[in-house]
Design an enzyme around this catalytic site. Structure first.
Site, short mmCIF file in Angstrom:
data_model
loop_
_atom_site.label_atom_id
_atom_site.label_comp_id
_atom_site.label_asym_id
_atom_site.label_seq_id
_atom_site.Cartn_x
_atom_site.Cartn_y
_atom_site.Cartn_z
N GLN A 82 0.80 -1.22 0.00
CA GLN A 82 0.00 0.00 0.00
C GLN A 82 0.84 1.28 0.00
O GLN A 82 0.34 2.34 -0.34
CB GLN A 82 -0.96 -0.01 1.19
CG GLN A 82 -2.02 -1.09 1.06
CD GLN A 82 -2.96 -1.14 2.25
OE1 GLN A 82 -2.66 -1.75 3.26
NE2 GLN A 82 -4.10 -0.48 2.15
N HIS A 90 0.86 -9.18 4.09
CA HIS A 90 -0.29 -8.28 3.99
C HIS A 90 -0.69 -8.21 2.51
O HIS A 90 -0.66 -7.15 1.89
CB HIS A 90 0.07 -6.91 4.58
CG HIS A 90 -1.11 -6.06 4.96
ND1 HIS A 90 -1.27 -5.50 6.21
CD2 HIS A 90 -2.19 -5.66 4.25
CE1 HIS A 90 -2.39 -4.79 6.25
NE2 HIS A 90 -2.97 -4.87 5.07
N ASN A 140 -1.99 -10.87 7.86
CA ASN A 140 -2.99 -9.84 8.14
C ASN A 140 -4.36 -10.26 7.62
O ASN A 140 -4.52 -10.57 6.44
CB ASN A 140 -2.60 -8.52 7.46
CG ASN A 140 -3.64 -7.43 7.70
OD1 ASN A 140 -3.81 -6.98 8.83
ND2 ASN A 140 -4.37 -7.04 6.66
N GLU A 141 -5.35 -10.24 8.51
CA GLU A 141 -6.76 -10.42 8.14
C GLU A 141 -7.00 -11.61 7.23
O GLU A 141 -7.38 -11.45 6.04
CB GLU A 141 -7.31 -9.15 7.48
CG GLU A 141 -7.25 -7.93 8.39
CD GLU A 141 -8.00 -6.72 7.84
OE1 GLU A 141 -8.44 -6.75 6.68
OE2 GLU A 141 -8.16 -5.74 8.57
N TYR A 197 -13.32 -1.82 12.13
CA TYR A 197 -13.74 -0.61 11.43
C TYR A 197 -15.22 -0.30 11.53
O TYR A 197 -15.62 0.84 11.55
CB TYR A 197 -13.37 -0.71 9.94
CG TYR A 197 -11.88 -0.65 9.69
CD1 TYR A 197 -11.24 0.57 9.57
CD2 TYR A 197 -11.12 -1.82 9.59
CE1 TYR A 197 -9.87 0.65 9.35
CE2 TYR A 197 -9.75 -1.75 9.38
CZ TYR A 197 -9.13 -0.52 9.26
OH TYR A 197 -7.78 -0.46 9.06
N GLU A 211 -5.53 -2.37 13.98
CA GLU A 211 -5.97 -1.39 12.97
C GLU A 211 -7.30 -0.81 13.40
O GLU A 211 -8.20 -1.55 13.82
CB GLU A 211 -6.19 -2.04 11.59
CG GLU A 211 -4.93 -2.29 10.81
CD GLU A 211 -5.21 -2.89 9.43
OE1 GLU A 211 -6.28 -2.63 8.85
OE2 GLU A 211 -4.34 -3.64 8.95
N TRP A 229 -4.92 3.02 11.90
CA TRP A 229 -4.77 2.83 10.46
C TRP A 229 -5.24 4.11 9.81
O TRP A 229 -6.41 4.44 9.94
CB TRP A 229 -5.59 1.64 9.94
CG TRP A 229 -5.36 1.48 8.47
CD1 TRP A 229 -6.04 2.09 7.46
CD2 TRP A 229 -4.31 0.71 7.87
NE1 TRP A 229 -5.48 1.74 6.26
CE2 TRP A 229 -4.42 0.91 6.49
CE3 TRP A 229 -3.29 -0.10 8.36
CZ2 TRP A 229 -3.55 0.31 5.57
CZ3 TRP A 229 -2.43 -0.69 7.46
CH2 TRP A 229 -2.57 -0.49 6.08
N GLU A 237 -5.59 2.00 -1.40
CA GLU A 237 -6.63 1.29 -0.65
C GLU A 237 -7.21 0.16 -1.52
O GLU A 237 -8.39 0.12 -1.81
CB GLU A 237 -7.68 2.30 -0.14
CG GLU A 237 -8.84 1.72 0.65
CD GLU A 237 -8.48 0.69 1.70
OE1 GLU A 237 -7.41 0.80 2.34
OE2 GLU A 237 -9.26 -0.26 1.86
N TRP A 238 -6.35 -0.75 -1.95
CA TRP A 238 -6.75 -1.98 -2.64
C TRP A 238 -7.73 -1.70 -3.78
O TRP A 238 -7.45 -0.87 -4.63
CB TRP A 238 -7.29 -2.99 -1.61
CG TRP A 238 -6.32 -3.19 -0.50
CD1 TRP A 238 -6.46 -2.81 0.81
CD2 TRP A 238 -5.00 -3.80 -0.58
NE1 TRP A 238 -5.34 -3.13 1.53
CE2 TRP A 238 -4.42 -3.74 0.71
CE3 TRP A 238 -4.25 -4.37 -1.60
CZ2 TRP A 238 -3.15 -4.24 0.99
CZ3 TRP A 238 -2.99 -4.87 -1.33
CH2 TRP A 238 -2.46 -4.80 -0.05
#
Ligand code: FCB
Length: 442
Positions: A24, A124, A168-169, A296, A353, A399, A406-407
């Site tokens: 990123q 990530h 990550n995630e 989030y 995050e 974050w 952002e992807w």
């Protein structure tokens, strides 16, 4: 304007950090990194806004010293970053790109020189394209490939890292990318999903084993959670919410801490999991020193026609961020209390995050992101509420340090405490950055 709760409002030693990830911010076109499945995903029409990639991103690869100065000047204690597999091993296996490994070496030294604790995430999301060609996360061998990558990082950086998390995630790597098709590799296939999600668990446990064998300590995991609520108070909505919650919030943590998958997920996954999956739990449940939570938003869930899992999302009543994510701080305290009760017990927890996207613009050289300050303040208060309820929460990472790639949203979702002009690459601390600096004063 809302103020952030100061450092002194948290227990002694509570850690504050800023988070980023390699693809990123670094600029994947620099320094001999190999192609990743994100590059090819983005090059396929319709996947990423504007078909943007991380080829240049924030050019952190060359500007890392300036960026670490910003972390230190804000008063943060720690910096969460990730190593790109394809930067270190351009083919995913075999020959190491010495330049790539040197970059992370300099970065870790740069953190220590500034008094910052390096919190590393090994993966990530930038899977080397060569491994994607072999089936990527669908191929059981990925656990060994990932273990080998982990060993290379451990041997080079392990003596100076403060903490390490493998992946990550995993929900995003598994479900979002293989079932919803919204992230690379963009599949929509239940068998691919079941296998990828199991192999993610196996790769996680394998990496923890490698790190321990290499003498690296303070090892954890980082998963994402949403506060899942029934859209309406009907039995159908409650049942759909239980399925959604089991897939999103329970699958990985239940595997890591209890050595099993939720019944509600097995209803859909059982025919598709790889043979002998039950035998992998001794690896998957490798003990962890801490657990990281990325949070989030909340989701309102309703039933949907069609095959399992038969869930749909409905808009909720709360204010939303620029990406349409509902702002629900109480969901964070709720999840912290629940995860401690059901899974993690006395294991220290970290928010790894938390933050929001906004349409931040510079005006006269300043960015007044009052909404972000309010968001951070409310979520830090939610952390305090959880601590007061007995949750062993030990730190919080915002974050993100910088606006970044952002992807699938390309460069449109700005999450940074620091504004980045993607033409000039100039960094400008936003009002939220200054608010953080004030709150973190000792
Ligand atoms: C998380 C990701 C991170 C960033 C934020 C907004 O899911 O870990 O890379 O995209 O969302």
């Amino acid at each position: 304007m809302t103020a952030l709760p100061p450092r002194q409002a948290f227990p002694q030693g509570f850690l504050f950090g800023a988070a980023t990830s390699s693809y990123q911010i670094e600029g994947h076109g620099f320094g001999g990194a190999g192609p990743t499945h994100w590059d090819t995903f983005a090059a396929t029409p319709g996947n990423v806004k504007g078909a943007e990639t991380g080829a240049r991103a924030c050019d952190h690869y060359h500007r890392w010293a300036e960026d670490l100065d910003l972390v230190a000047a804000a008063g943060f204690d720690s910096y969460r970053f990730s190593t790109s597999w394809a930067r270190v091993l351009p083919e995913g296996r075999g020959a190491v790109n010495a330049e790539g490994l040197d970059f992370y070496d300099r970065l870790v030294d740069g953190l220590l020189e500034r008094g910052l604790k390096p919190a590393l995430t090994l993966y990530h999301w930038e899977l080397p394209a060569a491994l994607s060609d072999l089936g990527g996360w669908r191929n059981r061998d990925v656990a060994q490939w990932f273990g080998d990558f982990t060993r290379i990082i451990a041997q080079r950086l392990g003596d100076r890292l403060w903490s390490v998390a493998p992946i990550n995630e995993p929900w995003c790597v598994g479900w979002l990318s293989h079932f919803l098709g919204l992230h690379a590799p963009g599949l929509r296939d239940i068998r691919a999903t079941a296998r990828a999600m199991h192999h993610l668990c196996l790769a996680h446990g394998t990496a923890i084993g490698v790190l321990r064998a290499e003498g690296v300590s303070n090892l954890g995991a980082v998963c994402n959670f949403e506060y899942a609520l029934p859209a309406e108070d009907t039995p159908e909505c409650h049942a759909a919410t239980r399925r959604y919650d089991a897939i999103f919030n329970r699958f990985f943590i239940e595997a890591m801490f209890l050595g099993r998958y939720p019944e509600e997920v097995l209803e859909g996954f059982a025919p598709h999991l790889p043979k002998g999956w039950e035998q992998d739990f001794p690896t998957i449940t490798a003990p962890l020193d801490w657990f990281g939570i990325n949070y989030y938003t909340a989701k309102r869930i309703a039933p949907a026609p069609g095959p399992w899992p038969g869930t749909a999302e409905r808009p909720g009543p709360l204010p939303q961020t620029a990406l349409g994510w509902e702002i629900c701080p109480e969901g964070l305290s709720h999840l912290l209390i629940r995860l401690r009760r059901d899974y993690t017990g006395t294991t220290p927890l970290y928010i790894t995050e938390n933050g929001m996207a906004a349409e931040d613009r510079l005006r006269d050289g300043r960015c007044l992101d009052a909404d972000r300050i309010a968001y951070l303040a409310a979520h830090l208060q939610a952390c305090r509420a959880a601590i007061a309820a007995g949750v062993p929460l030990a730190g919080y990472y915002a974050w993100s340090l910088l606006d970044n790639y952002e992807w699938a949203e390309g460069y449109s979702g700005r999450f940074g405490l620091v504004h980045v002009d993607f033409e000039s690459l100039q960094r400008t601390p936003k009002a939220s950055y200054h608010a953080v600096r004030k709150a973190l004063e000792r």
